[in-house]
Write a protein that holds these residues in place. Structure first.
Motif, mmCIF file in Angstrom:
data_model
loop_
_atom_site.group_PDB
_atom_site.id
_atom_site.type_symbol
_atom_site.label_atom_id
_atom_site.label_comp_id
_atom_site.label_asym_id
_atom_site.label_seq_id
_atom_site.Cartn_x
_atom_site.Cartn_y
_atom_site.Cartn_z
ATOM 1 N N ARG A 1 -9.023 12.249 21.964
ATOM 2 C CA ARG A 1 -9.156 10.985 22.336
ATOM 3 C C ARG A 1 -8.789 10.537 20.942
ATOM 4 N N ASP A 2 -8.146 9.065 21.021
ATOM 5 C CA ASP A 2 -7.511 8.224 19.510
ATOM 6 C C ASP A 2 -9.021 7.525 19.177
ATOM 7 N N ASP A 3 -8.826 6.760 17.887
ATOM 8 C CA ASP A 3 -9.749 6.082 17.228
ATOM 9 C C ASP A 3 -10.289 4.954 18.264
ATOM 10 N N GLY A 4 -9.622 4.576 19.118
ATOM 11 C CA GLY A 4 -10.101 3.372 19.938
ATOM 12 C C GLY A 4 -10.951 3.957 21.192
ATOM 13 N N GLY A 5 -10.766 5.124 21.390
ATOM 14 C CA GLY A 5 -11.822 5.641 22.262
ATOM 15 C C GLY A 5 -11.118 6.269 23.520
ATOM 16 N N ALA A 6 -9.659 5.869 23.630
ATOM 17 C CA ALA A 6 -8.900 6.398 24.825
ATOM 18 C C ALA A 6 -8.689 7.589 24.547
ATOM 19 N N ASP A 7 -9.051 8.567 25.897
ATOM 20 C CA ASP A 7 -8.710 9.829 26.212
ATOM 21 C C ASP A 7 -7.274 10.244 26.511
ATOM 22 N N THR A 8 -7.031 11.385 25.748
ATOM 23 C CA THR A 8 -5.899 12.094 26.406
ATOM 24 C C THR A 8 -6.174 12.830 27.719
ATOM 25 N N GLU A 9 -4.877 13.486 28.016
ATOM 26 C CA GLU A 9 -5.255 14.205 29.405
ATOM 27 C C GLU A 9 -5.845 15.571 29.129
ATOM 28 N N LEU A 10 -6.022 15.874 27.943
ATOM 29 C CA LEU A 10 -6.559 17.433 27.474
ATOM 30 C C LEU A 10 -7.842 17.893 28.340
ATOM 31 N N HIS A 11 -8.960 17.025 28.174
ATOM 32 C CA HIS A 11 -10.007 17.395 28.875
ATOM 33 C C HIS A 11 -10.036 17.539 30.334
ATOM 34 N N THR A 12 -9.356 16.617 30.825
ATOM 35 C CA THR A 12 -9.128 16.494 32.576
ATOM 36 C C THR A 12 -8.266 17.992 32.784
ATOM 37 N N ILE A 13 -7.345 18.372 31.881
ATOM 38 C CA ILE A 13 -6.604 19.402 32.247
ATOM 39 C C ILE A 13 -7.380 20.832 32.082
ATOM 40 N N LEU A 14 -8.209 20.778 31.147
ATOM 41 C CA LEU A 14 -9.038 21.985 30.700
ATOM 42 C C LEU A 14 -10.110 22.153 31.832
ATOM 43 N N HIS B 1 0.711 -1.188 0.027
ATOM 44 C CA HIS B 1 0.041 0.039 -0.045
ATOM 45 C C HIS B 1 0.911 1.391 -0.111
ATOM 46 N N ASP B 2 0.132 2.384 -0.331
ATOM 47 C CA ASP B 2 1.164 3.612 -0.506
ATOM 48 C C ASP B 2 0.235 4.867 0.320
ATOM 49 N N PRO B 3 1.205 5.786 0.601
ATOM 50 C CA PRO B 3 0.735 6.901 1.479
ATOM 51 C C PRO B 3 -0.603 7.270 0.418
ATOM 52 N N PHE B 4 -1.436 7.736 1.255
ATOM 53 C CA PHE B 4 -2.545 8.656 1.035
ATOM 54 C C PHE B 4 -3.701 7.622 0.527
ATOM 55 N N GLU B 5 -3.633 6.255 0.411
ATOM 56 C CA GLU B 5 -4.458 5.275 0.283
ATOM 57 C C GLU B 5 -5.315 5.181 1.381
ATOM 58 N N GLU B 6 -6.511 4.752 1.266
ATOM 59 C CA GLU B 6 -7.408 4.521 2.300
ATOM 60 C C GLU B 6 -7.726 2.738 2.258
ATOM 61 N N ILE B 7 -7.359 2.258 3.524
ATOM 62 C CA ILE B 7 -7.620 0.903 3.491
ATOM 63 C C ILE B 7 -8.569 0.443 4.767
ATOM 64 N N THR B 8 -9.190 -0.626 4.812
ATOM 65 C CA THR B 8 -10.199 -1.015 5.846
ATOM 66 C C THR B 8 -9.545 -2.019 6.629
ATOM 67 N N LEU B 9 -9.309 -1.846 7.905
ATOM 68 C CA LEU B 9 -8.514 -2.465 8.850
ATOM 69 C C LEU B 9 -9.277 -3.828 9.218
ATOM 70 N N PRO B 10 -8.886 -5.009 9.746
ATOM 71 C CA PRO B 10 -9.427 -6.100 9.908
ATOM 72 C C PRO B 10 -10.652 -5.968 10.913
ATOM 73 N N ASP B 11 -10.468 -4.933 11.863
ATOM 74 C CA ASP B 11 -11.780 -4.638 12.702
ATOM 75 C C ASP B 11 -12.849 -3.658 11.835
ATOM 76 N N GLY B 12 -12.589 -3.402 10.739
ATOM 77 C CA GLY B 12 -13.687 -2.475 9.879
ATOM 78 C C GLY B 12 -13.249 -1.269 9.935
ATOM 79 N N ARG B 13 -12.462 -0.687 10.775
ATOM 80 C CA ARG B 13 -12.056 0.852 10.743
ATOM 81 C C ARG B 13 -11.310 1.011 9.392
ATOM 82 N N VAL B 14 -11.721 2.353 8.884
ATOM 83 C CA VAL B 14 -11.238 2.863 7.564
ATOM 84 C C VAL B 14 -10.075 3.517 8.003
ATOM 85 N N GLN B 15 -8.869 3.430 7.613
ATOM 86 C CA GLN B 15 -7.694 4.029 7.833
ATOM 87 C C GLN B 15 -7.166 4.722 6.596
ATOM 88 N N VAL B 16 -6.677 6.153 6.704
ATOM 89 C CA VAL B 16 -5.877 6.694 5.806
ATOM 90 C C VAL B 16 -4.494 6.425 5.884
#
Ligand code: ZN
Length: 235
Positions: A152-165, A96-111
């Motif tokens: 937050r990331d695509d897996g739903g894990a939050d960064t610390e940003l909201h807590t800090i704000l 695969h090449d940069p800027f291609e869109e692929i579907t990951l095994p779990d169904g997520r679309v990833q650029v």
């Protein structure tokens, strides 16, 4: 004599402003700037350079961020910060090449992107003066998940940003940076979802592509973000 007094006062005020002393502005308690991904990987010469993100742009962002800081805004930012085996790197997907869109095994679309903002590499550092930031949040560190949003990331894990704000009582965010159509948009949408009022500084946005950037601006506006041309609109 009395009629000359206002003129004298005006001259004094103009002199103070010219010397860099701010006249009393609005109370910015609860306001913060959020500078998205102004890093070497995304500017001219970088692995994933975005159109128009040149040295003049970086200077504009630096100047605007310092101005907001001096006006009493808290300043926070995000950094894309990927391990070498990150799922968004085309180099980790043979065939695969940069800027291609692929579907990951779990169904997520990833650029797929060129390798960019690699952890500890020079291209992942912050280009705006570090001394201005209350916090610089790293994102995209989990090799399995991309993280356009600073919240937050695509897996739903939050960064610390909201807590800090929240800890700092922030209710209004002024957002700008790179890229309009990916990390800025994702961060703005999450900020609105979390209940923040969001002002986007349009003149300090740079996007990957004109069509997707225009669509992103329309989507952010429709979701409730307010657009201003420059930070001076916040004077
Ligand atoms: Zn990335």
């Amino acid at each position: 004599m009395a009629s000359r007094l206002p003129i004298v006062l005006s001259v004094v005020l103009m002199t103070l402003t010219a010397s860099g002393v701010d006249a009393a502005g609005p109370d910015r308690t609860g306001w913060a700037a959020l500078v998205i991904d102004v890093q070497p990987c995304f500017v001219t010469g970088g692995a994933l350079a975005v159109a128009g993100a040149d040295a003049a742009y970086v200077s504009d962002v630096q100047r605007a961020t310092k101005w907001l800081y001096q006006k009493g805004f808290l300043v926070l930012g995000s950094r894309d910060y990927h391990p070498e085996d990150h799922i968004s790197f085309a180099s980790n997907h043979p065939g695969h090449d940069p800027f291609e869109e692929i579907t990951l095994p779990d169904g997520r679309v990833q650029v797929l992107w060129p390798d960019h903002c690699v952890q500890t590499a020079g291209d992942s550092r912050e280009l705006v003066d570090n001394n201005l930031f209350l916090e610089l949040v790293k994102k995209g560190q989990n090799p399995m998940f991309d993280s356009y949003s600073a919240f937050r990331d695509d897996g739903g894990a939050d960064t610390e940003l909201h807590t800090i704000l929240q800890a700092k009582g922030v209710t209004h965010l002024v957002v700008y940076g790179i890229a309009t159509d990916y990390c800025v948009m994702a961060s703005v949408m999450d900020a609105l979802d979390l209940g923040y009022s969001v002002t986007v500084v349009e003149g300090l946005l740079r996007g990957v592509a004109p069509e997707t950037s225009a669509a992103a601006i329309a989507d952010m506006e429709a979701a409730g973000a307010v657009f201003v041309p420059s930070v001076k609109a916040l004077n």
